[in-house]
Design a protein around this motif. Structure first.
Motif, PDB file in Angstrom:
ATOM      1  N   ARG A  15      21.401  29.678  13.675  1.00  0.00           N
ATOM      2  CA  ARG A  15      22.203  28.994  14.699  1.00  0.00           C
ATOM      3  C   ARG A  15      21.477  28.999  16.034  1.00  0.00           C
ATOM      4  NH1 ARG A  15      26.259  30.323  18.539  1.00  0.00           N
ATOM      5  NH2 ARG A  15      27.841  28.695  18.696  1.00  0.00           N
ATOM      6  N   GLY A  16      20.895  30.113  16.398  1.00  0.00           N
ATOM      7  CA  GLY A  16      20.127  30.201  17.639  1.00  0.00           C
ATOM      8  C   GLY A  16      18.950  29.249  17.653  1.00  0.00           C
ATOM      9  N   ARG A  17      18.244  29.158  16.522  1.00  0.00           N
ATOM     10  CA  ARG A  17      17.108  28.223  16.415  1.00  0.00           C
ATOM     11  C   ARG A  17      17.570  26.776  16.575  1.00  0.00           C
ATOM     12  NH1 ARG A  17      14.644  31.083  11.178  1.00  0.00           N
ATOM     13  NH2 ARG A  17      13.618  32.821  12.206  1.00  0.00           N
ATOM     14  N   LEU A  18      18.683  26.464  15.914  1.00  0.00           N
ATOM     15  CA  LEU A  18      19.202  25.104  16.000  1.00  0.00           C
ATOM     16  C   LEU A  18      19.631  24.759  17.430  1.00  0.00           C
ATOM     17  CD1 LEU A  18      21.303  24.846  12.719  1.00  0.00           C
ATOM     18  CD2 LEU A  18      19.176  23.646  13.257  1.00  0.00           C
ATOM     19  N   ILE A  19      20.286  25.700  18.082  1.00  0.00           N
ATOM     20  CA  ILE A  19      20.718  25.458  19.469  1.00  0.00           C
ATOM     21  C   ILE A  19      19.510  25.259  20.371  1.00  0.00           C
ATOM     22  CG2 ILE A  19      21.799  26.565  21.470  1.00  0.00           C
ATOM     23  CD1 ILE A  19      23.871  27.724  19.534  1.00  0.00           C
ATOM     24  N   GLU A  20      18.466  26.029  20.167  1.00  0.00           N
ATOM     25  CA  GLU A  20      17.250  25.878  20.968  1.00  0.00           C
ATOM     26  C   GLU A  20      16.575  24.536  20.689  1.00  0.00           C
ATOM     27  OE1 GLU A  20      13.082  28.253  21.519  1.00  0.00           O
ATOM     28  OE2 GLU A  20      14.908  29.404  21.176  1.00  0.00           O
ATOM     29  N   ARG A  21      16.549  24.133  19.406  1.00  0.00           N
ATOM     30  CA  ARG A  21      15.949  22.845  19.038  1.00  0.00           C
ATOM     31  C   ARG A  21      16.748  21.689  19.653  1.00  0.00           C
ATOM     32  NH1 ARG A  21      15.440  21.561  12.853  1.00  0.00           N
ATOM     33  NH2 ARG A  21      16.782  19.777  13.147  1.00  0.00           N
ATOM     34  N   ILE A  22      18.063  21.794  19.601  1.00  0.00           N
ATOM     35  CA  ILE A  22      18.916  20.757  20.197  1.00  0.00           C
ATOM     36  C   ILE A  22      18.672  20.672  21.700  1.00  0.00           C
ATOM     37  CG2 ILE A  22      21.309  20.187  20.757  1.00  0.00           C
ATOM     38  CD1 ILE A  22      22.042  21.314  17.970  1.00  0.00           C
ATOM     39  N   SER A  23      18.540  21.810  22.343  1.00  0.00           N
ATOM     40  CA  SER A  23      18.291  21.838  23.782  1.00  0.00           C
ATOM     41  C   SER A  23      16.978  21.151  24.128  1.00  0.00           C
ATOM     42  CB  SER A  23      18.295  23.278  24.276  1.00  0.00           C
ATOM     43  OG  SER A  23      17.950  23.335  25.630  1.00  0.00           O
ATOM     44  N   SER A  24      15.937  21.429  23.361  1.00  0.00           N
ATOM     45  CA  SER A  24      14.645  20.791  23.641  1.00  0.00           C
ATOM     46  C   SER A  24      14.701  19.294  23.363  1.00  0.00           C
ATOM     47  CB  SER A  24      13.528  21.461  22.837  1.00  0.00           C
ATOM     48  OG  SER A  24      13.679  21.201  21.464  1.00  0.00           O
ATOM     49  N   GLN A  25      15.447  18.898  22.325  1.00  0.00           N
ATOM     50  CA  GLN A  25      15.578  17.472  22.030  1.00  0.00           C
ATOM     51  C   GLN A  25      16.337  16.752  23.143  1.00  0.00           C
ATOM     52  OE1 GLN A  25      17.492  17.495  18.190  1.00  0.00           O
ATOM     53  NE2 GLN A  25      15.535  17.564  17.093  1.00  0.00           N
ATOM     54  N   ARG A  26      17.380  17.371  23.660  1.00  0.00           N
ATOM     55  CA  ARG A  26      18.119  16.772  24.772  1.00  0.00           C
ATOM     56  C   ARG A  26      17.236  16.615  25.998  1.00  0.00           C
ATOM     57  NH1 ARG A  26      23.755  20.107  24.402  1.00  0.00           N
ATOM     58  NH2 ARG A  26      24.705  18.848  22.771  1.00  0.00           N
ATOM     59  N   GLN A  27      16.436  17.627  26.261  1.00  0.00           N
ATOM     60  CA  GLN A  27      15.550  17.580  27.424  1.00  0.00           C
ATOM     61  C   GLN A  27      14.518  16.470  27.263  1.00  0.00           C
ATOM     62  OE1 GLN A  27      13.338  21.206  28.084  1.00  0.00           O
ATOM     63  NE2 GLN A  27      13.936  21.170  30.237  1.00  0.00           N
ATOM     64  N   ARG A  28      13.934  16.363  26.079  1.00  0.00           N
ATOM     65  CA  ARG A  28      12.939  15.320  25.817  1.00  0.00           C
ATOM     66  C   ARG A  28      13.576  13.938  25.891  1.00  0.00           C
ATOM     67  NH1 ARG A  28      10.875  16.522  20.694  1.00  0.00           N
ATOM     68  NH2 ARG A  28      12.052  14.827  19.776  1.00  0.00           N
ATOM     69  N   LEU A  29      14.772  13.806  25.339  1.00  0.00           N
ATOM     70  CA  LEU A  29      15.472  12.525  25.391  1.00  0.00           C
ATOM     71  C   LEU A  29      15.771  12.120  26.832  1.00  0.00           C
ATOM     72  CD1 LEU A  29      16.758  10.299  23.653  1.00  0.00           C
ATOM     73  CD2 LEU A  29      18.865  11.626  23.681  1.00  0.00           C
ATOM     74  N   GLY A  30      16.184  13.087  27.641  1.00  0.00           N
ATOM     75  CA  GLY A  30      16.437  12.797  29.053  1.00  0.00           C
ATOM     76  C   GLY A  30      15.192  12.312  29.773  1.00  0.00           C
ATOM     77  N   GLN A  31      14.054  12.912  29.461  1.00  0.00           N
ATOM     78  CA  GLN A  31      12.800  12.490  30.088  1.00  0.00           C
ATOM     79  C   GLN A  31      12.391  11.105  29.623  1.00  0.00           C
ATOM     80  OE1 GLN A  31      10.201  15.663  28.931  1.00  0.00           O
ATOM     81  NE2 GLN A  31      10.797  16.997  30.639  1.00  0.00           N
ATOM     82  N   GLU A  32      12.581  10.824  28.331  1.00  0.00           N
ATOM     83  CA  GLU A  32      12.181   9.521  27.790  1.00  0.00           C
ATOM     84  C   GLU A  32      13.094   8.391  28.267  1.00  0.00           C
ATOM     85  OE1 GLU A  32      11.986  10.007  23.579  1.00  0.00           O
ATOM     86  OE2 GLU A  32      10.213  11.299  23.672  1.00  0.00           O
ATOM     87  N   LEU A  33      14.348   8.705  28.534  1.00  0.00           N
ATOM     88  CA  LEU A  33      15.296   7.668  28.963  1.00  0.00           C
ATOM     89  C   LEU A  33      15.364   7.502  30.472  1.00  0.00           C
ATOM     90  CD1 LEU A  33      18.268   8.228  26.494  1.00  0.00           C
ATOM     91  CD2 LEU A  33      16.500   6.488  26.412  1.00  0.00           C
TER      92      LEU A  33
END
Length: 107
Positions: A12-30
């Motif tokens: 669960r911790g790994r998934l939450i960290e992965r989701i956080s990084s994906q959100r951050q990357r998506l924010g930068q790309e958009l």
């Protein structure tokens, strides 16, 4: 059983960290899209403000049109025809989009 709960918590911790990084990357790309949309919002707000002004002061528009007709009637007639064709085309396109169900019909 206790080890299973620990494994689930770690996963669960790994998934939450992965989701956080994906959100951050998506924010930068958009970000460029967001900036473009902010510009479009400013233009749309200006157009709405201009339409509101025209609705509140139709006499200004009438004087402007009368002045254009007096100054250069041929050019006014030519642009009036173009405007009418553009308006009819827009209505047809909007109707087609509404028929596809992408827009609510407005008449």
């Amino acid at each position: 059983m206790n080890q299973e709960l620990i494994d689930l918590a770690v996963e669960r911790g790994r998934l939450i960290e992965r989701i956080s990084s994906q959100r951050q990357r998506l924010g930068q790309e958009l970000q460029p899209i967001g900036e473009a949309l902010q510009g479009a919002d400013r233009v749309l707000a200006s157009v709405r403000k201009g339409c509101g002004y025209v609705q509140e002061h139709p006499e200004v528009v009438a004087v402007g049109v009368a002045l254009l007709i007096v100054v250069q009637p041929r050019r006014v007639w030519r642009w009036s025809k173009r405007g009418f064709v553009a308006w009819r085309t827009w209505r047809m396109v909007r109707s087609q989009i509404a028929d596809l169900g992408l827009l609510t019909p407005r008449r």
